[in-house]
Motif scaffolding. Structure first.
Motif, short mmCIF file in Angstrom:
data_model
loop_
_atom_site.label_atom_id
_atom_site.label_comp_id
_atom_site.label_asym_id
_atom_site.label_seq_id
_atom_site.Cartn_x
_atom_site.Cartn_y
_atom_site.Cartn_z
N LEU A 1 0.83 -1.19 0.00
CA LEU A 1 0.00 0.00 0.00
C LEU A 1 0.87 1.25 0.00
N PHE A 2 2.09 1.12 0.52
CA PHE A 2 2.99 2.26 0.64
C PHE A 2 4.30 1.86 -0.01
N ARG A 3 4.93 2.82 -0.66
CA ARG A 3 6.20 2.53 -1.32
C ARG A 3 7.23 2.24 -0.24
N ARG A 4 7.72 1.01 -0.19
CA ARG A 4 8.67 0.65 0.86
C ARG A 4 10.08 0.80 0.34
N THR A 5 10.92 1.45 1.09
CA THR A 5 12.29 1.67 0.65
C THR A 5 13.18 0.53 1.14
N ALA A 6 14.41 0.55 0.69
CA ALA A 6 15.34 -0.50 1.09
C ALA A 6 15.87 -0.27 2.52
N VAL A 7 15.55 0.90 3.07
CA VAL A 7 16.13 1.24 4.38
C VAL A 7 15.37 0.54 5.50
N LYS A 8 16.07 -0.16 6.35
CA LYS A 8 15.41 -0.78 7.52
C LYS A 8 16.36 -0.78 8.71
N ASP A 9 15.77 -1.10 9.85
CA ASP A 9 16.51 -1.18 11.11
C ASP A 9 17.18 0.14 11.49
N ALA A 10 16.54 1.25 11.12
CA ALA A 10 17.12 2.55 11.47
C ALA A 10 16.02 3.58 11.66
N ILE A 11 16.21 4.45 12.65
CA ILE A 11 15.34 5.63 12.77
C ILE A 11 16.20 6.88 12.62
N PHE A 12 15.56 7.95 12.13
CA PHE A 12 16.30 9.14 11.72
C PHE A 12 15.83 10.38 12.48
N THR A 13 16.67 11.38 12.49
CA THR A 13 16.25 12.67 13.03
C THR A 13 15.99 13.66 11.90
#
Ligand code: CA
Length: 327
Positions: A30-42
């Protein structure tokens, strides 16, 4: 094989559950999922919350016009949901390791048709914030940055773009709308002087080197044509903790280092102060001035400058942004 009533009920319940509640893969799609995982950003963080499901997190993000991406962690409780105002996030950016977190993007849903004339129209037609192609006239498109309804036409933030330029560059625009840029006097003139009787408000956002911010709002904003040297309209200060450092520049033509239209008789303000502006003799504000990497200007008003916020002739700003929208 005999099927018991209990088995049948379980199958029916399973089917209902599957239809009512999409699988993880279906939800992800339903949402474009990016390759980025296991990380949160500021970077560009708009909100930090929890959500019961991926769809709930997406809905939360969608309520903000400028929420373009979100991270969701469905593995660890409470399920963290964070919205961001930026498209491009990579592990090169400042991040914290967060196992189970995935990054998703909200799709832009601009309705089909010609390019929008400004960001307000783009938002009405379902677009989200960010860089957009706008149709200024039938034969003149520009790439601008939309901050909700606001069409951003100037930004300083890191000194990456040289603002010491001549008339043609200030007329036609330069820089990168995702970073530092000047949209161009001709485009802003065309967009704020439509054939209708629409009027526009101007917003100036400022930031200092301590992380404090300020703003100033003006009404009656437009830029006159090149034949008047892109004279600023008589802008009327409405409100804002930055104070009024532009009102005095009302009805003043624009000057660059190769076009001295200021009212200082024997000198060129653009050459003396760098950059280009609606200089009088010379200025209360100068958001296109030379960029310095600390809060102290080497000379009075000689930089990214807005006197009425700090009331200090040598205070250098870190961030400046100018934008307009129809009232
Ligand atoms: Ca002069």
């Amino acid at each position: 094989m005999k099927v018991s009533l209990t088995d049948l009920i379980l199958v029916v319940l399973w089917a209902v559950f599957k239809i009512a509640r999409p699988s993880e893969t279906q939800e992800d799609n339903l949402f474009r999922r990016t390759a980025v995982k296991d990380a949160i950003f500021t970077k560009g963080l708009l909100f930090q919350d929890t959500a019961r499901s991926l769809v709930g997190c997406a809905r939360k993000c969608a309520t903000f016009k400028c929420c373009l991406t979100f991270t969701f962690n469905k593995v660890n409780l409470p399920r963290s949901c964070r919205g961001h105002s930026t498209w491009n996030m990579t592990l090169e950016d400042n991040h914290t390791h967060s196992p189970g977190t995935k990054l998703f993007a909200i799709e832009d849903k601009l309705t089909p048709g010609p390019l929008p004339a400004d960001c307000a129209e783009a938002m009405q037609r379902g677009a989200r914030c960010g860089v957009r192609q706008l149709r200024v006239t039938p034969h003149f498109n520009v790439t601008a940055y939309c901050d909700d309804d606001w069409t951003v036409f100037q930004r300083r933030q890191d000194g990456s773009v040289d603002f010491s330029r001549g008339w043609e560059d200030y007329k036609n625009g330069f820089g990168d709308p995702t970073g530092e840029f000047w949209l161009g006097l001709e485009a802003v003139h065309q967009m704020t002087t439509p054939p209708s009787d629409r009027s526009y408000e101007l917003r100036v956002d400022l930031g200092d080197w301590d992380g404090d911010t300020a703003y100033a709002n003006y009404s009656n904003f437009f830029i006159n044509s090149e034949s008047s040297n892109y004279r600023l309209s008589v802008v009327t200060f409405q409100e804002g903790n930055a104070g009024d450092s532009l009102g005095k520049h009302s009805y003043i033509p624009f000057s660059t280092k190769d076009a001295d239209n200021d009212i200082a008789a024997n000198e060129s303000c653009a050459i003396m102060y760098g950059g280009a502006w609606w200089f009088l003799d010379c200025h209360d504000s100068h958001l296109n001035g030379p960029y310095w990497f600390n809060s102290t200007l080497p000379g009075d008003g000689l930089g990214v400058f807005w006197f009425d916020w700090k009331k200090d002739l040598r205070h250098s700003l870190k961030f400046a942004e100018m934008k307009f929208r129809p009232v």
